[in-house]
Structure formats: structure tokens, C-alpha cells
Design an enzyme around this catalytic site. Sequence first.
Site, short mmCIF file in Angstrom:
data_model
loop_
_atom_site.label_atom_id
_atom_site.label_comp_id
_atom_site.label_asym_id
_atom_site.label_seq_id
_atom_site.Cartn_x
_atom_site.Cartn_y
_atom_site.Cartn_z
N CYS A 149 -27.01 -38.11 -0.86
CA CYS A 149 -28.36 -38.45 -0.40
C CYS A 149 -29.34 -37.31 -0.67
CB CYS A 149 -28.36 -38.86 1.07
SG CYS A 149 -27.76 -37.60 2.23
N HIS A 222 -28.36 -37.88 6.85
CA HIS A 222 -28.73 -38.80 5.78
C HIS A 222 -30.24 -38.79 5.61
CE1 HIS A 222 -28.48 -42.01 2.92
NE2 HIS A 222 -29.23 -42.82 3.65
N HIS A 234 -32.47 -44.52 -1.51
CA HIS A 234 -31.53 -43.58 -0.89
C HIS A 234 -30.14 -43.77 -1.47
CE1 HIS A 234 -29.88 -46.37 2.49
NE2 HIS A 234 -30.49 -47.12 1.60
#
Length: 282
Positions: A149, A222, A234
Amino acid sequence: MSGAYVFDDGCTARWRAAVEAHKAHAAADWPREACGLIDGGGMYHPCANIAEDPVRTFEIADTELAAIDGGRSAALLHSHTAIPQEGGPALPPLDAPSAADMRTQRDMAIPWGITLCLEGGASDPFWFGDPVPRPPLYGRSYRHGVDDCYSFIRDWHATVAGLTIPDFPRDLDWWEPEPGLPQQDLYREGFAAAGFARVERPDGPLPGDVFLCAVRAPVMNHGGVYLGDGLIGHHLMHQLSLRQPASVWRSKLRFFVRHRDLPDTWTPDTGRPDADAWKPDA
């Protein structure tokens, strides 16, 4: 989302003879980690692993580093091997760079390749480091520390916004608490150092805002980028990177940051060759 694909960074093909020589070296040195350097002519030079624990890590003597092209090697290869465990089967080789790998690669500023080695032989390497060509933003497979990420956030800013942000060495599952050690909180601790500042968006995020959230973790582990038109981009663990409706993540999108060099009035340049990096799928 885009379909899955196999991205070839070209490094293995470029140094195929060296890769094969390293794989033979790794198989011969198993269960120790094998390490070596590729010189400017593409030749592999096996090096002695002088680490105190050569099964779990590697170290090359400064004299060997200096002996290759006057200390200017073209690339480095090393193997990850199975890790013995007391009273149980060995853990499989780590299919990702360690934080120490990432830190030393960054300092050397040359491509690094890691092979996964079992008793029967070694795999082709995966390559990492800023000198290694990057895959397109969407549809890339996941590998922690290489394509994860934060890698997506870095690459989006480089590809779409033309901004370079630093990488941060990180171990797999760094967000998991470890007995006797302080809790790591890399996103919260690092976003300012990467050039970001927190923003409040009562009317909703702007294109280029970065969201941070926690996914089954005690700290934020994240993040991704708001693309506009109700979409985020993402890369979630064990999945392909993708565009997705922000509404799917609405309950988690509570902490936004934005790069200080990206004005709120910024809009993507639709005339750039990489404009598809921000456009919604047709």
C-alpha cells in the site's frame, strides 16, 4: 478493476547468466544465505557470508564490496532460506525484503534481487529498489516492501503528481505487537517526514488526498489515494492493486493527509501519457 498481469522488470533477463550462477551458489550454500555481486559487465561474483547468523541474514566484507568494479557494483543478489524453529517445522523463506534489506539497498542505490532457496534449489529473484522499473499502478500483485500500500502511494505521487516521496524500511507485519518491544506506528510517525500534513475535509476529500486507516491492526497499517469521482486507489495485502468506490471504505476513511507540495487546487493532467493512472475504469 484492471485484470491481473505478469510484470517483467527486465532485470532477470538482463543478468540471466549472473542469476543462474547465483542460483547454483544459493543451492550449494543452503541453508546459509548466499550473497554475491554483479559487476558492470554482467558477471556474478559470489561473496562470503560473514554474518554471525548466516541462516537468517547476510553480510559481505567491505574488502569484497570494494573489489568489484572499484566498489561500483551493478546489482546485488542474495537468497532467503527456510528458518529453523524449535520443536516445529522450519518457516518458509521470506518472500519479501526485510527492513534491513530495504535499508542497505537504499544506501547502496543499486538493484537488489532476492531468491527463495530450499534444499532442492533456488527460484528466480524478485527485484526491488528505486533503480528497478516499476509496474503500472493497477493490477499489480502484492509483495510487502516492494508492491504494497505504501509503494502504491509513492508510485501514485511519482506517476500522477510528479512528486518524489521517500521510502521507509519496514519488516513484514511491522504493526503486530511484539512482547517487550514498543508498538510500531510507521504511518503516524512517518507521514510528516514524507512531506505530508493532516487535513480536515468536512465536505469530503479532494483528489490527491491520502487516507490512512487500520485493517485488523492496533495502529494505522493501510493507506491509499482519493482519485476523485468517488473512487480511491489502493493496494490491500494479498490482493491486486485497484480502483474502488470510496463508499466501500467510508467507515475507515477518517484520517486524511496531503503532500505539502500538492495544492488543494491541483487537478490531474489529462494530457499526460500516464493519464490512465487516475481515470476511472470505463
